[in-house]
Design a protein around this motif. Structure first.
Motif, PDB file in Angstrom:
ATOM      1  N   PHE A  61       0.819  -1.206   0.000  1.00 49.48           N
ATOM      2  CA  PHE A  61       0.000   0.000   0.000  1.00 49.48           C
ATOM      3  C   PHE A  61       0.860   1.267   0.000  1.00 49.48           C
ATOM      4  N   THR A  62       2.072   1.185   0.510  1.00 48.27           N
ATOM      5  CA  THR A  62       2.976   2.323   0.434  1.00 48.27           C
ATOM      6  C   THR A  62       3.377   2.594  -1.004  1.00 48.27           C
ATOM      7  N   TYR A  63       3.749   1.537  -1.724  1.00 46.18           N
ATOM      8  CA  TYR A  63       4.039   1.674  -3.151  1.00 46.18           C
ATOM      9  C   TYR A  63       2.827   2.214  -3.903  1.00 46.18           C
ATOM     10  N   LEU A  64       1.659   1.675  -3.589  1.00 52.08           N
ATOM     11  CA  LEU A  64       0.435   2.072  -4.284  1.00 52.08           C
ATOM     12  C   LEU A  64       0.100   3.536  -4.015  1.00 52.08           C
ATOM     13  N   GLN A  65       0.265   3.952  -2.773  1.00 46.94           N
ATOM     14  CA  GLN A  65      -0.027   5.334  -2.421  1.00 46.94           C
ATOM     15  C   GLN A  65       0.936   6.300  -3.104  1.00 46.94           C
ATOM     16  N   LEU A  66       2.205   5.956  -3.117  1.00 43.91           N
ATOM     17  CA  LEU A  66       3.198   6.825  -3.738  1.00 43.91           C
ATOM     18  C   LEU A  66       2.942   6.971  -5.238  1.00 43.91           C
ATOM     19  N   CYS A  67       2.692   5.861  -5.923  1.00 41.38           N
ATOM     20  CA  CYS A  67       2.442   5.908  -7.365  1.00 41.38           C
ATOM     21  C   CYS A  67       1.138   6.630  -7.679  1.00 41.38           C
ATOM     22  N   THR A  68       0.131   6.477  -6.810  1.00 40.90           N
ATOM     23  CA  THR A  68      -1.141   7.158  -7.030  1.00 40.90           C
ATOM     24  C   THR A  68      -0.999   8.663  -6.905  1.00 40.90           C
ATOM     25  N   VAL A  69      -0.253   9.114  -5.898  1.00 42.91           N
ATOM     26  CA  VAL A  69      -0.049  10.553  -5.716  1.00 42.91           C
ATOM     27  C   VAL A  69       0.680  11.146  -6.921  1.00 42.91           C
ATOM     28  N   PHE A  70       1.712  10.465  -7.399  1.00 43.46           N
ATOM     29  CA  PHE A  70       2.456  10.961  -8.546  1.00 43.46           C
ATOM     30  C   PHE A  70       1.597  10.986  -9.807  1.00 43.46           C
ATOM     31  N   SER A  71       0.870   9.901 -10.049  1.00 46.89           N
ATOM     32  CA  SER A  71       0.079   9.813 -11.273  1.00 46.89           C
ATOM     33  C   SER A  71      -1.071  10.810 -11.280  1.00 46.89           C
ATOM     34  N   PHE A  72      -1.733  11.019 -10.128  1.00 48.50           N
ATOM     35  CA  PHE A  72      -2.835  11.967 -10.084  1.00 48.50           C
ATOM     36  C   PHE A  72      -2.336  13.408 -10.195  1.00 48.50           C
ATOM     37  N   SER A  73      -1.160  13.698  -9.667  1.00 50.40           N
ATOM     38  CA  SER A  73      -0.586  15.034  -9.840  1.00 50.40           C
ATOM     39  C   SER A  73      -0.286  15.297 -11.308  1.00 50.40           C
TER      40      SER A  73
END
Length: 256
Positions: A61-73
């Motif tokens: 979930f840490t990987y998922l959260q980090l990638c989600t924040v980057f992709s949504f930005s």
């Protein structure tokens, strides 16, 4: 009938542009997730590669959260650009020019922010708090940083930096329609507004609200100081400006 055709055409164009933004977001998410370990390594403090994980699904979930924040930005920037291109034919020339300048300024601002300023602030905060934790000698305390909490700390810092540019734009818009005496008179209202914004975008705890509210207040005071210096400079420039003398020439004699 023509209005219906035009409406369908604009709806199709808007649909295409939203599709570009969605596919761009998913494409960037796939790239970020492919290189997720290297992406996390960029944000780790220099010389430190040891973190603690206490949950079975924490790393995932840490990987998922980090990638989600980057992709949504990244996807949000694409969506704003596509929205500008969609509205551009219906804008006046000066409106399109102002929005285009704001977009270019925002791109340059955030590139400078995340390339130079964000790593420097993260490094300073890490050295400050880690040194304080390691020098706590009242009891036998071992400092073992947790990966998820460290990334949450960076995410809170990211919120402060993201909202800095919109705050600057709003402050400059208000500045063009007010004077400096109004800013000084309603300074207390500005402080309350800063903490209200901090409470809206942060978790419900005093520390997070303070970490975001204080930089907004500092930004307000810096803007107020620069405005006062600019006003004083303009006054001095008008005082020192030489008075133009009118020369009575032969052409004036003929006209008289």
């Amino acid at each position: 009938m023509n209005r219906l055709k035009i409406s369908i055409y604009y709806l199709q164009e808007l649909n295409y542009r939203l599709t570009y933004a969605i596919f761009g977001t998913f494409f960037f998410f796939s790239i970020a997730y492919t290189y997720k370990q290297g992406l996390i390594f960029i944000f780790l403090p220099k010389g430190l590669s040891y973190f603690v994980s206490t949950s079975l699904t924490e790393i995932f979930f840490t990987y998922l959260q980090l990638c989600t924040v980057f992709s949504f930005s990244f996807g949000f920037s694409i969506a704003l650009t596509q929205l500008y291109l969609f509205l551009r034919p219906g804008l006046y020339e000066f409106e399109a020019k102002i929005i285009f300048n704001i977009i270019i300024t925002a791109i340059i601002f955030y590139i400078f922010l995340y390339v130079f300023l964000f790593p420097l602030i993260a490094k300073i905060l890490w050295e400050l708090f880690s040194t304080y934790s390691q020098s706590f000698t009242a009891i036998d305390l071992t400092f073992e940083p947790k990966l998820h909490e460290y990334l949450v700390h960076l995410q809170q810092l990211n919120k402060i930096l993201i909202f800095s540019f919109p705050c600057l734009v709003i402050v400059n818009i208000i500045q063009t329609h007010t004077n400096i005496q109004t800013w000084i008179k309603y300074r207390s209202i500005a402080y309350i507004t800063a903490f209200f914004i901090a409470a809206f975008i942060t978790p419900p705890d005093i520390l997070s609200q303070t970490l975001i509210g204080l930089p907004l207040i500092l930004l307000y005071e810096i803007q107020l100081k620069f405005w006062a210096i600019s006003e004083e400079y303009k006054k001095q420039l008008l005082i020192r400006q030489p008075i133009k003398s009118y020369k009575y020439t032969n052409r004036d004699k003929k006209q008289s």
